[in-house]
Design a protein around this motif. Structure first.
Motif, PDB file in Angstrom:
ATOM      1  N   THR A   1       0.870  -1.180   0.000  1.00 20.38           N
ATOM      2  CA  THR A   1       0.000   0.000   0.000  1.00 20.38           C
ATOM      3  C   THR A   1       0.904   1.226   0.000  1.00 20.38           C
ATOM      4  N   ALA A   2       0.273   2.390  -0.091  1.00 12.91           N
ATOM      5  CA  ALA A   2       1.079   3.617  -0.075  1.00 12.91           C
ATOM      6  C   ALA A   2       1.867   3.714   1.230  1.00 12.91           C
ATOM      7  N   GLY A   3       1.285   3.179   2.296  1.00 11.82           N
ATOM      8  CA  GLY A   3       1.960   3.281   3.574  1.00 11.82           C
ATOM      9  C   GLY A   3       3.068   2.263   3.758  1.00 11.82           C
ATOM     10  N   SER A   4       2.941   1.108   3.062  1.00 11.51           N
ATOM     11  CA  SER A   4       3.885   0.027   3.352  1.00 11.51           C
ATOM     12  C   SER A   4       4.904  -0.191   2.239  1.00 11.51           C
ATOM     13  N   ILE A   5       4.738   0.496   1.109  1.00 12.21           N
ATOM     14  CA  ILE A   5       5.647   0.225  -0.013  1.00 12.21           C
ATOM     15  C   ILE A   5       7.063   0.668   0.324  1.00 12.21           C
ATOM     16  N   ARG A   6       8.031  -0.158  -0.061  1.00 10.47           N
ATOM     17  CA  ARG A   6       9.422   0.290   0.046  1.00 10.47           C
ATOM     18  C   ARG A   6      10.272  -0.501  -0.932  1.00 10.47           C
ATOM     19  N   LEU A   7      11.432   0.072  -1.244  1.00  9.88           N
ATOM     20  CA  LEU A   7      12.332  -0.603  -2.166  1.00  9.88           C
ATOM     21  C   LEU A   7      12.846  -1.864  -1.485  1.00  9.88           C
ATOM     22  N   ASN A   8      12.925  -2.944  -2.270  1.00 14.98           N
ATOM     23  CA  ASN A   8      13.505  -4.175  -1.746  1.00 14.98           C
ATOM     24  C   ASN A   8      14.863  -3.847  -1.117  1.00 14.98           C
ATOM     25  N   PRO A   9      15.016  -4.077   0.190  1.00 13.71           N
ATOM     26  CA  PRO A   9      16.253  -3.630   0.866  1.00 13.71           C
ATOM     27  C   PRO A   9      17.522  -4.231   0.261  1.00 13.71           C
ATOM     28  N   ASP A  10      17.406  -5.415  -0.363  1.00 17.24           N
ATOM     29  CA  ASP A  10      18.581  -6.033  -0.985  1.00 17.24           C
ATOM     30  C   ASP A  10      19.172  -5.149  -2.071  1.00 17.24           C
ATOM     31  N   MET A  11      18.311  -4.369  -2.721  1.00 24.45           N
ATOM     32  CA  MET A  11      18.785  -3.544  -3.834  1.00 24.45           C
ATOM     33  C   MET A  11      19.509  -2.317  -3.327  1.00 24.45           C
ATOM     34  N   LEU A  12      19.158  -1.929  -2.095  1.00 24.94           N
ATOM     35  CA  LEU A  12      19.812  -0.767  -1.521  1.00 24.94           C
ATOM     36  C   LEU A  12      21.193  -1.167  -1.009  1.00 24.94           C
TER      37      LEU A  12
END
Lengths: 296, 515
Positions: free
Chosen positions: B367-378
């Motif tokens: 959702t808009a509140g929970s979306i985030r970049l896959n941390p592995d890519m960071l």
């Protein structure tokens, strides 16, 4: 209608408020140079403004892509120009070497020079642009030609593209296979140079003649490819012009939708200011006197 | 035979009446700026006259006046204007709170600007374009780092707006509670005033000032909720939202703080803003984030694609192609958003591996509140895929790093048509097109709310000014009245003195003959 003091005061306050609100709106338009501050100022205009902004950003990106494509293509062209010069020099040397008046040692010297030219050709085949091997298809991180046996190499055949307009792709790289010939093949640039060298060493008249025709073929092939590159450069120029035009158009449209029309707004502001002053002035006169002031 | 002192009585009545009128004028002036005050007027009538005494017949040539008396001090007020005013005040209140909240939503959207959601999504697409132009490992890592940062910016923009909307939602809930509390307190006050008015009315008194206070309280409530008044036995019964809140027996039923039933006023405006405006925008934002990450979209292959192990691809017609099949360049395939697209490609890592989901959720669905970049890519930008082909270097399979086809396809996701189904229906548009639609929709709502608010304001203030015209205190008028009453008072006093002098003749100077 019966008029009371409270009524007049409230009306006056309301009117002054309205006038101030109007002035504030024009003032904000003038101070920011924009007439849309939030979507409700002009919902339709806002939606256009958003689109123009995105299209402008996209256009900028396409312009950058055109620039990158241009430098890549120009670099390739320059390398192919060098390749042509190498081949032409090899042909001149071979023609001289084909002459029977040359003795064997002279022919060897020519063969040595042709060997140098071969190495030069391998270096051109391995040329790198910004660290990427330009003639190895998509395997830009791998060296395509080994000096020992460049004629046997099969460079990668992947063509990659840049986007230079909405949905418009342009092939950026030139394949080593096309520029230097396939393998094995007689008009492979490396093969031709090696054959020429060997024919000179072996003092084989027909070998040299054959090698010269191989080199000629290759020169013609490269010229054709360079003609194609020229056409690509033209296309890039056209694309760039078009992008500049679109940019100008979009900016004009964006200005019309988003920016304040200064002359109009200043006039409106002046009118609003006059009305505001008038309301203050009448207010000062209305509130003051009442019957109390005249009773003694 | 009439009384000798009859004239004194008339003068006395006159003095009392004028004094009462002067007092009322004083009361009017004192309350000229009191909210809700209606001017009061003394109702004076002639006292019943009597027959003029006559020598011959009881019926005289006329009747003699006996003076004046006060029957009533009443307030000047039109009930009809009250109900009209309350009706408009309700509409004004409703649109005031609605446009106020919509203004806040607009501030959250923050468009047109160079830092809103539209901008950051756009920058993500252009970062994919830049990635598509890098062919060497060094440059490719740098470009991937930029892609990762852009993607983080997108996720944060969504998270931030979602959080702001949640806070706004909580604020609205709280302010509904506060306003309901205010209404309930005022209902209790009306109830107690009802009681006192009843007590006084029974005695035949008209408690003008209590009536004013009660009307003022109803006026105040009318801005918050839709209130209807019925009067019986001088007591007010009220209904709000169709439910009786003060009944004929003066029993109060307070509004529920958590779920008040109202059909107008500020509270209704707040409820609508919460349930319609804020909720819609929240859903639309969630849908946007979801569709960006996983929405089904038709994409054209930019390069020949050999389907890797563990991956299956759906053609545009729904046919499923499995690993090993070669799809030629230009084939249309269906993928699930940026995630689905990214999973088709190869990362830069060795040994060869296919891409993971690009966006993930911090919990639950995206959702808009929970979306985030896959941390592995960071942590490792090499995990970002841009290539769709591989080769064997003689020992192991490796990714073809110069293949930019996936980067191109990802950058073009922004131009692809996707399907969005929300409260207002289903549309087929680009991600940005949908966002533009949302912004325009909020803009139109807010614009409508503002103009409704202004219209209601104009009408309500017009009616209010009619009311003030009827009930307001005019100082000029009071001054003129005061002069009039004062003069009458002085004249009555003079009449009394004259009577007194006349009596003096009778009492002190008559009957002195022969003394």
């Amino acid at each position: 209608m019966r008029i009371t003091g409270q009524m007049m005061t409230q009306k006056l306050i309301g009117n002054i408020q309205n006038n101030m609100t109007r002035m504030e709106k024009w003032q904000r338009d003038l101070a920011t140079g924009k007439k849309i501050h939030s979507p409700s100022d002009d919902p339709v205009g806002t939606s256009y403004a958003l689109r123009y902004r995105s299209e402008l950003a996209q256009n900028d990106q396409f312009t950058k892509n055109v620039d990158s494509a241009n430098s890549w293509v120009q670099y390739t062209d320059k390398m192919l120009d060098s390749a042509t010069q190498v081949l032409q020099r090899a042909r001149e040397l071979a023609v001289a070497g084909a002459n029977d008046t040359q003795d064997v040692s002279a022919k060897r010297a020519i063969a040595d020079e042709i060997d140098q030219l071969y190495k030069q050709m391998v270096a051109i085949g391995n040329s790198q642009f910004n660290g990427a091997y330009v003639f190895n298809g998509m395997l830009t991180d791998q060296k395509p030609y080994e000096e020992a046996n460049a004629e046997l190499a099969t460079p990668h055949a992947g063509v990659f593209r840049y986007e230079i307009g909405p949905g418009t792709m342009l092939d950026v790289n030139t394949l080593g296979r096309d520029a230097f010939g396939t393998s094995p093949s007689s008009d492979n640039a490396f093969q031709a140079l090696k054959d020429l060298r060997d024919a000179l060493i072996n003092d084989s008249q027909p070998g040299v003649a054959n090698g010269i025709s191989q080199v000629n073929n290759r020169i013609n092939e490269i010229l054709e490819i360079r003609a194609g590159i020229g056409a690509r450069m033209n296309r890039l120029d056209l694309a760039e012009n078009r992008l500049t035009d679109i940019d100008l158009n979009l900016q004009t449209l964006q200005t019309k939708v988003e920016d304040t029309d200064m002359a109009e707004t200043i006039t409106k502001f002046k009118i609003a200011e006059d009305v505001y002053r008038a309301s203050l002035n009448t207010g000062a006169h209305i509130i003051q006197p009442s019957l109390i002031d005249f009773l003694r | 035979m009439r009384s000798t002192f009859f004239g004194l009585e008339i003068a006395k009545r006159s003095l009392f009446t004028e004094q009462a009128a002067l007092n009322t004028t004083g009361h009017n002036i004192a309350n000229s700026n009191t909210p809700g005050y209606s001017r009061q007027v003394v109702n004076r009538v002639q006292t019943p006259s009597m027959e003029y005494p006559h020598l011959n017949k009881p019926a005289g040539p006329g009747q003699v006046g006996t003076g004046v008396e006060i029957t009533q001090i009443y307030r000047v007020r039109e009930q009809f204007l009250d109900s009209q005013y309350r009706n408009e005040s309700k509409t004004y209140g409703e649109w005031t709170s609605r446009s106020d909240i919509l203004g806040k939503v607009e501030a959250i959207i923050n468009e047109p600007s160079s830092s809103g959601i539209r901008t950051v999504i756009n920058e993500l697409w252009t970062s994919f374009q830049d990635l598509s132009k890098t062919s060497t490992p060094d440059a490719a890592i740098a470009a991937r780092k930029i892609v990762a940062q852009r993607a983080v910016a997108v996720a944060e923009a969504f998270n931030h707006q979602s959080q702001q909307l949640n806070e706004l939602d909580a604020d609205i809930t709280e302010s509904i509670q506060i306003k309901v509390k205010t209404v309930n307190a005022k209902l209790e006050e009306i109830q107690s005033i009802n009681v006192r008015i009843k007590e006084l009315s029974v005695l035949g008194d008209i408690p003008n000032d209590l009536l004013d206070q009660r009307d003022l309280l109803v006026d105040q409530i009318s801005r918050l909720v839709d209130v209807k008044v019925t009067e019986a036995n001088s007591m007010y019964s009220l209904t709000i939202g169709g439910n009786v809140v003060i009944d004929a027996n003066n029993a109060v039923t307070t509004l529920s703080e958590t779920n008040p039933v109202v059909t107008g006023g500020e509270i209704k405006g707040l409820i609508d803003a919460k349930n319609i405006d804020v909720a819609n925008y929240k859903n639309q934002l969630d849908l946007l984030a979801q569709t960006l990450a996983t929405g089904e979209v038709k994409m054209k292959l930019e390069n020949d694609y050999t389907i890797p192990n563990g991956v299956s691809v759906r053609g545009a017609d729904g046919t499923v192609y499995n690993a090993g099949i070669v799809l030629p360049k230009g084939t249309e395939i269906l993928v699930n958003g940026l995630n689905g697209l990214h999973e088709l490609g190869y990362t830069m890592n060795s040994p060869l591996e296919t891409g993971q989901a690009f966006f993930v959720s911090t919990g639950g669905s995206i959702t808009a509140g929970s979306i985030r970049l896959n941390p592995d890519m960071l942590t490792n930008p090499a995990n970002i895929a841009s290539s769709m082909s591989m080769y064997n270097d003689g020992t192991i399979d490796r990714v073809v790093q110069g293949d930019n086809s996936l980067a191109l396809m990802m950058s073009n996701l922004g131009n692809a048509l996707m399907t969005f189904t929300d409260a207002s229906g289903t549309v087929n548009t680009t991600l940005e097109g949908y966002f533009r639609g949302i912004v325009a929709e909020i803009g139109v709502r807010s614009e409508t709310a503002q103009s409704n608010q202004y219209n209601a304001y104009v009408i309500a203030s017009q009616i209010d000014s009619r009311r003030m015209s009827v009930s307001g205190v005019s100082l000029d008028e009071e001054m003129a009245n005061m002069m009039m009453f004062q003069k009458a008072y002085a004249a009555a006093a003079r009449a009394l003195t004259t009577m007194d002098e006349a009596l003096d003749v009778v009492i002190n100077r008559m009957g002195l003959v022969g003394r």
